[in-house]
Enzyme design. Structure first.
Site: not given
Length: 690
Positions: A115, A262, A356, A374, A444
């Site tokens: 993160e 991902d 989720e 997304e 991303t």
């Protein structure tokens, strides 16, 4: 491009008037207020329900979610380049100055390497990229001398100790001040990390190396990617979700394109675009062939076992896989992208947001929705739903349950870093953007890195030759970006022909929901259902609505009110569903009131004759309204309200005007009492127990 926009093709009226351009400009104006950190600065995140900043250690722990918070003004850094995209250049310049003046990266706090890389390091690099672009234009940032880049370099060196493993895979967490494995670091004993956590570093680390000339960052990121490639399951060419950072053994052997994996796939393809290294494309295409062979079950994307790829690993999908159709478009594989895109759009039409996790028959598996970006491609629907269901006075609140519409006091930094940026670009005309967006690649976290980095401080890295590359069908290897004229030769209805059979796939699998029926009835003019926050126990109309919903109201001897629902007594199935939602909301309100006992007590002091401050009474603060710890004391004369219980409109407003109203506890909720005395002009209220 058809898969990138919900309504039609081209830039006609649908893309502007019908797709909510005006309402989105309102949202953009709100962004400027949030970016100035009106409510949250210098905290890492905004808490939109309580209108204050989230500071790690001062709020109840949320577990791993808090690993993104490092006491480094996360949202401010994460949204720097968003301001430039929105043409808020003056605000960007002010924000950069604030970062340089106030942000400290040397905090004694354990953070997620993943993160911190994508949000903070990426945010600093994205800010630097656009700062030097603005400086070259000659109007803004003329004082800038690579200060953000120097901060990024400092942070990069703070992250490097995480790579001190035999495999080269990084530890999942690191202490910003003390690093790894020191007693004071409180981290470094972990053995596992996720594939995405270790494989989503190359863009930021390579950019840092190319910007600064310090090759060590790109070397470490490449070594981690090399190790993951070597550890793929050779017969299926799939990778698992979790890997041991010391031994390289797969801890979780299921494989998909969602959570945990991902962005590993995303970074392989984008590393080829940014760095021009063919090996990244070769690896991506090898994995992609396996994904389409085993995981893609159009329109679904289902996890499988890496050793037994014909065997599904679970019967539900997570929201993070929604990025994959966009990656397929970047690769040029349009048909499956449209199929999955249409399926996801239908799920959103069913539940307003992507839960989720949702089952293969499209029911809710995990009901939360933290405003993930997304699936921002469905711009019109998304903007409408954000404004209708998620917008609150101080921001946008994550959905606690997409079925009930309840909120969490949460607005992650990616909402401003990604969602706003994507939505603006979706509707923007070329003249709305002050630079050429085609000169950059998105990370991303949607940070912009310039493509010219591919030829800057370039070093020839030794290609991984530890395993022989397996040639696949040549059609799987596209070396140029897809051209829509070639993909859709003389067939403007290509996308529509793919979508049409999928438009009812969700409703066929998941029976038409009560909530959807209710929404349709609202459009026909019916009254909206009663919400718990609006309920007044003394309102005859509200009591009649409760009866229709099968909810009984019982007055207890101690003055409290108890609600009981019997769905069988409801007037209809829709009313029963409304009753269930009402009860769930009431439970949440009740739990909030119970938290009142956990807060430090406040004091009521009588300072007038004959007590002169000697009498001090303890009181519990309300769970709504201003935060009393951040406001000055309230002084005033007191007056009894009439009626004394305060459960209806006061008959003596002249007596309580400008005073503190005394109210008796019981017969209705505190919020109802507060509303009535506020309408009468009181400056405060004291609820007295019987």
């Amino acid at each position: 491009m058809s898969v990138a926009r919900e309504g039609g093709s081209g830039r006609g009226p649908c893309a502007l008037e019908l797709c909510g351009r005006a309402s989105f400009r309102d949202v953009v104006r709100f962004l400027a207020a949030v970016s100035s950190q009106e409510h949250a600065y210098p905290a890492d995140e905004l808490m939109p329900l309580t209108c204050r900043g989230r500071v790690r250690g001062q709020e109840p722990s949320r577990g791993d979610v808090d690993d993104a918070l490092g006491k480094f003004s996360l949202t401010l850094i994460d949204s720097l380049d968003t301001l430039v995209v929105l043409n808020k250049t003056k605000e960007f310049e002010d924000a950069v100055r604030k970062v340089l003046r106030d942000v400290n990266l040397d905090n004694d706090v354990v953070v997620s390497v993943f993160e911190t890389n994508i949000r903070v390091l990426g945010g600093l690099l994205g800010g630097h990229s656009l700062a030097i672009m603005l400086k070259e234009k000659g109007e803004y940032m003329q004082w800038y001398n690579d200060e953000l880049l120097q901060m990024a370099k400092q942070l990069g060196y703070k992250l490097l100790p995480a790579f001190n493993t035999t495999s080269g895979l990084p530890y999942p967490r690191i202490n910003l001040k003390f690093g790894i494995r020191k007693p004071e670091a409180r981290t470094g004993t972990e053995t596992d990390t996720c594939t995405a956590c270790a494989g989503t570093l190359i863009l930021e680390f390579a950019a840092l190396s190319r910007f600064t000339g310090a090759t060590i960052f790109e070397e470490y990121a490449r070594k981690a990617l090399d190790f993951l490639w070597e550890k793929r399951q050779r017969s299926s060419n799939l990778v698992g979700v979790t890997i041991n950072i010391h031994t390289g053994d797969w801890v979780r052997k299921d494989s998909g394109v969602g959570a945990g994996i991902d962005s590993y796939y995303e970074y392989l393809l984008k590393a080829y675009v940014l760095l021009g290294d063919d090996s990244f494309l070769e690896r991506f295409n090898t994995h992609y062939d396996a994904i389409m062979r085993y995981i893609s079950q159009p329109p679904l994307l289902l996890d499988v076992h890496i050793h037994k790829p014909m065997l599904n690993a679970r019967t539900w999908m997570d929201a993070l896989l929604a990025f994959f159709p966009g990656l397929q478009v970047l690769k040029g594989d349009i048909r499956p992208a449209i199929e999955t895109h249409e399926m996801l759009y239908q799920v959103i039409k069913k539940h307003n947001f992507l839960p989720e996790a949702f089952t293969t028959d499209f029911r809710v598996h995990w009901a939360q929705h933290p405003l993930r970006p997304e699936f921002a491609e469905i711009g019109k629907t998304l903007i409408e739903n954000l404004n209708k269901y998620a917008r609150v006075p101080c921001g946008f609140a994550a959905m606690k349950d997409v079925r009930t519409g309840s909120h969490e006091d949460r607005m992650d930094s990616f909402f401003l870093a990604e969602m706003f940026k994507y939505l603006y670009l979706l509707f923007a005309d070329k003249e709305d953007i002050i630079f050429d967006i085609e000169d950059y690649i998105f990370t991303t976290e949607a940070h912009l890195l310039p493509l010219w980095l591919s030829t800057t401080n370039q070093r020839v890295f030794k290609k991984n030759t530890t395993s022989e590359y397996i040639e696949l069908d040549d059609s799987n290897f596209d070396w140029t970006c897809p051209n829509t004229q070639i993909l859709f030769p003389n067939d403007p209805l290509y996308a529509q022909s793919i979508r049409e059979p999928l438009k009812n796939v969700v409703d066929k699998s998941c029976p038409r929901g009560i909530i959807r029926v209710r929404e349709e009835s609202l459009r026909s003019g019916a009254k909206p259902p009663l919400r718990a926050r609006d309920f007044m126990a003394t309102n005859p109309e509200h009591l009649e609505i409760l009866k229709k919903m099968g909810v009984s109201l019982i007055h207890l001897k101690d003055g409290r009110v108890q609600l009981v629902q019997h769905a069988i007594q409801a007037a209809s199935s829709i009313d029963a569903e409304d009753g269930l939602r009402f009860m769930q909301e009431m439970i949440e309100l009740s739990s909030q009131q119970q938290k009142e006992q956990q807060l430090p007590p406040r004091a009521v002091q009588i300072i007038s004759h004959p007590f002169f401050g000697r009498v001090v009474l303890t009181a519990g603060p309300a769970q709504f309204g201003p935060d009393l710890s951040k406001h000055k004391e309230t002084r005033g004369f007191v007056a009894s309200s009439k009626p004394y219980n305060g459960c209806s409109e006061l008959t003596n407003p002249e007596a309580v005007m400008g005073k503190i109203a005394l109210i008796q506890r019981g017969q209705c909720m505190f919020a109802e009492k507060a509303r009535n005395i506020q309408n009468a002009g009181a400056i405060g209220g004291i609820v007295i127990g019987k």
